[in-house]
Design an enzyme around this catalytic site. Structure first.
Site, PDB file in Angstrom:
ATOM      1  CB  VAL A 201      -0.864   0.062   1.292  1.00 21.05           C
ATOM      2  CG1 VAL A 201      -1.770   1.292   1.271  1.00 21.05           C
ATOM      3  CG2 VAL A 201      -1.678  -1.207   1.491  1.00 21.05           C
ATOM      4  CG  HIS A 202       2.929   3.139  -3.080  1.00 20.71           C
ATOM      5  ND1 HIS A 202       2.528   2.086  -3.852  1.00 20.71           N
ATOM      6  CD2 HIS A 202       3.215   4.138  -3.936  1.00 20.71           C
ATOM      7  CE1 HIS A 202       2.573   2.426  -5.111  1.00 20.71           C
ATOM      8  NE2 HIS A 202       2.982   3.669  -5.214  1.00 20.71           N
TER       9      HIS A 202
END
Ligand code: UD1
Length: 357
Positions: A201-202
């Site tokens: 997740v970024h």
């Protein structure tokens, strides 16, 4: 021919690995690292592992707001291009580094070649969408990975200099896949093949939003098997800032680890039951390796993966993430929509043809 290639963020190193190899046999390449990513695990390890030549310049721009970061790179790149006088500037993808390099070159009337041109999410709230639209409109060569990308450009009136070349990430995946030894990597985290999920997740839209990040953490914590989560530094900082780090630590299913080098990522991806991600590149990598993907976004640039049934868009919605991870659709057909793994050679051919006409 003298080409200045500009990279700066992790996915660009993975793409440049293949193009540098193809380009250097035939032309002079000056490699510039903007310094947008600078941690050892986000940058150096990719150069070492993927055999990318050491950058000739590192602009060390570091982190910061979009304006400051892009503006500082723009000024430094302009000076560099004036000094080195390349025949072409090669840029990759959709990061602030891509925009700064494309703009610096175009303003100096140096042709820009854009690798991964034509991708669209049609979501202008994403900084990447702004970057890719702008760079496409100032590029001389638009090196598209997919037919959908070619169509997107046509819809915006861009038809000249457009080439369907395939996806350079497939080149890199094919080149390094053989050297991947999954067993010790899985053993390190105590998981069995097809007995765990892999997550990343970024995206700013997810990791900077407390509600969305909490919804994603809730989903990961409720999965019915372990989830190895390679946590991006942006996300790690926000987990702490939003008080979600305690939830992660308390969860028996989440194995939160540092960002991984390329071959470890491929090892964990290949044997996972499914990938849960908001990354662009990893949606494709999951497809390359035949792993179902659950994309925690509302839209994707890689529409083929969804159309072919390998990827499910679920947003940052706990219930939808869990349902898609449970279902993890795995169709039989996986056609070669990303080319034949020789995109880098095709790119060099296209650049040569452009330079010598
Ligand atoms: C950037 C790109 C994104 C790409 C991603 C790949 C833009 C607008 N975004 O997002 O398109 O998918 O790279 O990873 O260009 N940080 C560190 N160490 C690092 C790098 C970053 O700690 O080596 C932290 C900093 O707090 C920084 C934050 O991560 O502020 C965000 O970094 P940044 O490069 O701005 O964006 P990414 O989220 O990495």
């Amino acid at each position: 021919m003298r080409v200045v290639s500009v990279v700066g963020a992790r996915p660009q190193f993975i793409k440049a690995a293949s193009v540098c190899r193809a380009l250097r046999g035939r032309h002079e390449e000056i490699l510039v690292h903007s310094g947008q990513h600078y941690d050892y695990g986000m940058s150096d390890v990719f150069f070492e592992q993927l055999g990318i030549p050491a950058p000739d310049y590192n602009l060390a721009v570091g982190s910061g707001g979009h304006g400051r970061q892009t503006g500082e790179m723009l000024g430094m790149l302009e000076e560099l291009l004036l000094e080195r006088e390349p025949d072409m500037v090669l840029v990759y993808g959709d990061t602030n580094t891509t925009l700064a390099a494309g703009l610096a070159a175009a303003k100096l009337d140096i042709p820009v070649a854009h690798v991964e041109a034509g991708l669209r999410s049609f979501n202008r709230a994403m900084p990447e969408e702004i970057n890719r639209v702008l760079v496409d409109h100032i590029s001389a060569l638009l090196l598209c990975p997919t037919t959908a990308a070619v169509e997107n450009l046509r819809a915006e009136g861009i038809t000249e200099g457009v080439h369907l070349v395939g996806d350079v990430m497939l080149d890199t995946a094919r080149y390094f896949a053989e050297s991947v030894n999954a067993a010790p990597v899985l053993a390190r985290y105590g998981v069995e093949p097809d007995g765990y999920f892999f997550a990343t997740v970024h995206r700013a839209g997810n990791s900077d939003d407390p509600g969305k990040l909490a919804a994603i953490v809730s989903a990961l914590a409720a999965l019915d098997r372990p989830v190895i989560w390679a946590v991006h530094p942006r996300t790690r900082k926000n987990l702490q800032a939003f008080g979600l780090d305690a939830v992660v630590e308390a969860s028996p299913s989440i194995i939160a680890i540092e960002p991984l080098p390329y071959t470890d990522t491929v090892a964990l991806l290949c044997s996972a039951s499914a990938l849960l991600t908001d990354s662009g590149g990893m949606q494709k990598e999951a497809y390359f390796f035949g792993v179902p993907c659950v994309t925690m976004r509302d839209e994707t640039e890689w529409v083929e993966t969804v159309e072919l049934g390998w990827n499910t868009l679920v947003g940052a919605d706990t219930e939808r993430i869990l349902a898609a991870a449970q279902a993890r659709t795995k169709p039989i057909a996986r056609p070669s929509v990303y080319g034949d793994g020789h995109a880098a050679d095709t790119i060099v051919d296209v650049i040569e043809r452009h330079a010598f006409v």
